[in-house]
Design an enzyme around this catalytic site. Structure first.
Site, PDB file in Angstrom:
ATOM      1  N   GLY B 180      -0.029  64.228  46.589  1.00  8.47           N
ATOM      2  CA  GLY B 180      -0.044  64.809  47.923  1.00  8.47           C
ATOM      3  C   GLY B 180      -1.346  64.482  48.636  1.00  8.47           C
ATOM      4  N   CYS B 181      -1.357  64.760  49.925  1.00  9.04           N
ATOM      5  CA  CYS B 181      -2.542  64.410  50.726  1.00  9.04           C
ATOM      6  C   CYS B 181      -3.734  65.284  50.370  1.00  9.04           C
ATOM      7  CB  CYS B 181      -2.218  64.500  52.218  1.00  9.04           C
ATOM      8  SG  CYS B 181      -1.416  66.038  52.735  1.00  9.04           S
TER       9      CYS B 181
END
Lengths: 384, 384, 384, 384
Positions: B180-181
């Protein structure tokens, strides 16, 4: 808008002779008008003071000061206020109350002269916030030129120091050191926890709009630099840290009747401010490892008790956004314990130019002069 | 741009028969072109994948998938890419590698079919990030439909798992769960501290641009709501927390040769994400109370050692801003001990759509297919 | 990124001796590397030139000049480019081509010395855009110091003056006056109408991001001033007006074989630029009262014909937004007749720092040195 | 803020029996409180109405209507107003005056019932703006359901139709069609020119903040789409064009005593609106080719004469920015002839949600009920 419009002719009508003497002026204001001057009226805080005071039913603007200005229309500094017809001068106004909104060190140098004329001094800058004179060379890199006035100064956060402010209004020299924008948001958000001795480890991660940095043209405040970016700044050295530590420690001591051991966590604040691409608003995200396990019910009770009667602090049910307080003197706080980890998160938002500067200054003026604290500050937030 | 321009005619030329079989394709790429499909090409991550892959000298786009689309010009979803002449279809492309950029739970359902065709699967979504199947009902509220594939999946952060990714390329079923970011920024920022067992108490206070929330029309993502405001969200429950805890714990165990006691602090992460008024970029501000006193020299050595040979992680001398990495696959990290308090602050920035999504996916593709990791990702950040 | 990384050691390797002489260098570039210097590399256009040239396969950066700099890392001016390892010096680089990105009047003073060394001069500033020397005191308030060079200079908009630029490459003194940002957008948007003699009354209402105003710290470019506001500026006096009038008039004359009467409307342009709260991008909204009734089919044919083979001008079907070209060298144009009123509206968008400055400069370099015009400019726009 | 706080208990106290009858209520308001209801209170205009009316000393909020709501706290729609304690209901309030802020066509359907109860109807939407019933199918694609009410409706721009509005207050059915946001800015900016018959060719190029598009979640209003971009929209078909043409034509006829020929230019308006990345504010840039040569002195006289006594229109000396009127009911206008070309440029700015919607509605209420027009609208703009 004519009712509020001050003409340039009227700006210097205020004289001490029309006052009954400063002490009485501050305490027995029947329906009398309070004359107010602003020193440093060309900055953002100065502009907000003008905007708010023009809507204050008991205030008359006695003069606006700006360095090296001589009868210059306010539109030069604040185009949005051009309809007021006000002008800016380099004279220090004579008035019942003087707001100073100046770079650090400047108001301290003027203070003695201002209070000698019987004016109450409300400093929007940092020169009278820190009780310990040694904090000025330490954090601000100057020696305080008026330690005797500093000793009498009150930290002007009404929600914490209302009684001391009222007492100061009775003194010969009334000096209020108005809180910084970050400390206002942070201290209001954490005071209930601090008083309860619940703050163990503490990281205050704050996000601010750019107007807090003032309007001096600096390369890193240009739109093209700020837009589409976020960065931390003032890392480990931001001067507002000193205020937060002073006040949170004092709240802890109040809560534990002076026993420092009861609340060791607030000895230092891990404070990290960030610049984000917006103009107004501060969000203080306070990450707390509590000194002991707490329940949500306990937290709810602490905050309800602390702010039940405060017109400008709203304990909210949903996490607050800065947009919820834009343009108003409101502070919204929210506090929760994480059931998974036991940590506590407290969030607080203000408009940095209102509750974080000019609005709080007007609120303090109301306290000093015995008016309802909300006078002139009734405007609701503006959204979207 | 003609060299890179794919015509709609060419989109479906890729067939398995032209491949030498997936295993060889992924490991012995002489100068051969890699055919790539994107499932879920209409979102922001999908658009970034197209943008980056069109500049990749070894990749041929074999097909772009979008739900309920039938030969729809890409301009409908991504007007900025209209010059590419590409189209979007509802067919799942056949290709050497398939990127899936889909809502959680969807890629997991497709995965078996995709790997059965010999394609390597690189999931930009969360369906193959968490090793423990029980984490899916816990954090994502669905039961993982392909636990056997999940068991083979590798967490696709090359800086931490490069060797495992290469090993996965040799397997029959190659599945990469791309990070994920927020975890990308956070884990890269903290990994050196985690491996050294230095993380005691930890608060990760992250600020993200709005593009990370996707492009579904939601009222609270409207410009008028986001602009001039900041708020925390996903408080205590943000799903990326699970990834951070998984990876930081694993780094701690690596560092201490499996002794969990050596690094108790990372058991849980106090993660707080914020939405700020910008489109791209994440700043992770990591507040660390170290497990023991540390010196700056020690920190400098840890970070230099960790990232000396990493093309996409830059240990910088000044606190990073998200603007410094805009549009690029770079991650910038910075770590300091506060001499006053002894606490450690680590900051990391990425572009959430590049290193936090599409760029990292291309980097992973390069790892799987034996190419230099920077292939197609050489673009410098764009500023201001 | 190592392939493109220039070390500071290598910056001054370029000497005239390694060149075959400027004329040949510009016309018979087999696979030879073109050495390029940038004078005024610390501004926004300079930074964009570095970013683009580092991705240019045929260019070697021979030196970056900045006033009063002595071997200063580029990170001081352009933090996003710190990974390049480049430095900035006050020496004027020796190179096959020199880009000047300087305040008006400065490049004109340097030009003779630069071309005397055999370098092609490509001025990103305004000093060689206007053919009539009298236009400089009129619009820019300085007398042009090099009128003989001005007489040889070519207006560097390849879409209109490609052949003249190629001819200039053969001359001893090659000087290109690169177009301004507003004129680039406006002229490309209107050239087909101008050539057809269709422009009667004309109002060009343009909206620009703030980066076009440069990075000198000015109070009215501060984030807090620009954000949440729009204003017109440079009213009646913006210097880019002169370029637009020069070029549109010339296009009209071309179209009508020199008969000025055929196209009286473009004698003057009613040009109004606006500053809007974004960093990059220009939208030119061109309100045209046509000289005679036109049909949409006629307009479509004119634009298709004009831009059929232009790699950087895209005639689009939907009204363009600046976001559609962000970070790229693309110009998008759109033209429609209003069936209700008979008026014509033409819209054009560019990224002011790419097609409006640095990208166009690289395109011009490619023209001069006989390379495909898209070399180094293949990047697609970045969105969102 | 307690003085203004309405409790939910009080919301439905207003009954017709407490009124003296609508006609008298609207004209002979001694010190009586005006009861006001808002239909469609959940949108942006509705929220602004609440904000402004809470500061109005003579207004009592009698009820807030929202579709499918049943006693829902206002915080659900307007978190910034949560401190008001107000609730939203699906009942149509009974009150002296009803504001409707609804999608087009809806208020027209409700109007007869509302005026039958004796309430004055002030429609913030478009249903009563256009005098010619045929304009509704033409521009809005619906047949007007209440042409007889439309025939009595007054276009509620007090600066142009104050007397007609006062006359309407005396009628049995009082219906005010409040102007759109773009027309408000445009008509006030151009009325002096229109009346003088000076408008020949006219292009109105307007720029608006996003809040004007309402708060329905639409993909192209997402922050990530709007930020860092500008685009034109509603090209050739924007419905506000009809209002501008109606009113400018009427002003021209007034000025020329009904001779249409005297002012042929305003027959049609070339209106082009743009969406720019800000929340509030409209700038109308009006490009005018005058019907005859004019001097600046003539223009100055026209504007001074037109707006000398208008509290909400300020003729300013410097080009206005939308930030100068943010949050206030002010309109600023500026008009100049270009000495080089003889063309005329007129600029006007408003806050689209205040003077362009809710503020103008309150101003109209004041006109109808015989109050000073500035009542409740004294707030100065808020900046920065």
């Amino acid at each position: 808008m004519t009712a509020n419009r001050s003409t340039s002719d009227g700006l210097h009508e205020a004289t001490l002779s029309e006052a009954l003497g400063p002490r009485a002026a501050r305490t027995r204001q029947g329906g009398r008008t309070i004359s107010v001057g602003i020193v440093g009226a060309t900055g953002y805080a100065g502009g907000e003071l003008v905007r708010l005071l023009l809507n204050h039913p008991r205030v008359r603007l006695a003069g606006l000061h700006g360095r090296n200005r001589d009868n210059v229309p306010i539109a030069d500094s604040h185009p949005h206020l051009s309809a007021t017809g006000l002008v800016i001068d380099q004279a220090i106004p004579e008035a019942d109350a003087i707001f100073t909104a100046l770079p650090h060190g400047v108001a301290a140098g003027m203070a003695a002269a201002i209070v000698a004329r019987g004016s109450a001094l409300l400093d929007v800058g940092p020169d009278f916030r820190l009780h310990d004179p040694a904090d000025y060379p330490r954090w601000y890199k100057f020696d305080h030129p008026a330690p005797e006035l500093l000793a009498e100064a009150v930290y002007g956060l009404p929600e914490l120091h209302r009684d001391e402010m009222r007492a100061a209004a009775e003194r010969q020299a009334t000096v209020i050191g108005l809180p910084g924008c970050y400390p206002t948001a942070t201290i209001l958000t954490l005071a209930p926890l601090a008083r309860a001795g619940l703050i163990g480890d503490l990281a205050v991660d704050a996000k601010s709009g750019v107007s807090g940095a003032g309007r001096e043209p600096k390369a890193d405040l240009l739109f093209s630099e700020v837009n589409e970016s976020v960065k931390a700044y003032g890392i480990f050295t931001h001067r507002h840290t000193a205020e937060m530590e002073q006040e949170l420690k004092e709240q802890g001591e109040r809560g534990s009747l002076g026993s420092r051991d009861a609340n060791p966590g607030v000895a230092t604040v891990d404070f990290l401010p960030h610049l984000i691409p917006m103009t107004r608003g501060i969000l203080a995200s306070c990450h707390v490892r509590p000194t002991r396990p707490v329940t949500q019910a306990e937290l709810d009770a602490l905050y309800a008790e602390a702010y039940r009667d405060e017109p400008f602090v709203q304990v909210v049910a949903n996490p607050p956004a800065t947009k919820h307080v834009y343009g108003s003197n409101m502070c919204r706080v929210w506090c929760r314990v994480d059931p998974r980890t036991g940590r506590v998160l407290a969030l607080g938002v203000i408009d940095n130019l209102v509750k974080g500067a000019a609005g709080q200054a007007v609120q303090a003026l109301n306290v000093l002069f015995g008016l309802p604290e909300t006078t002139g500050l009734e405007q609701y937030p503006i959204a979207p």
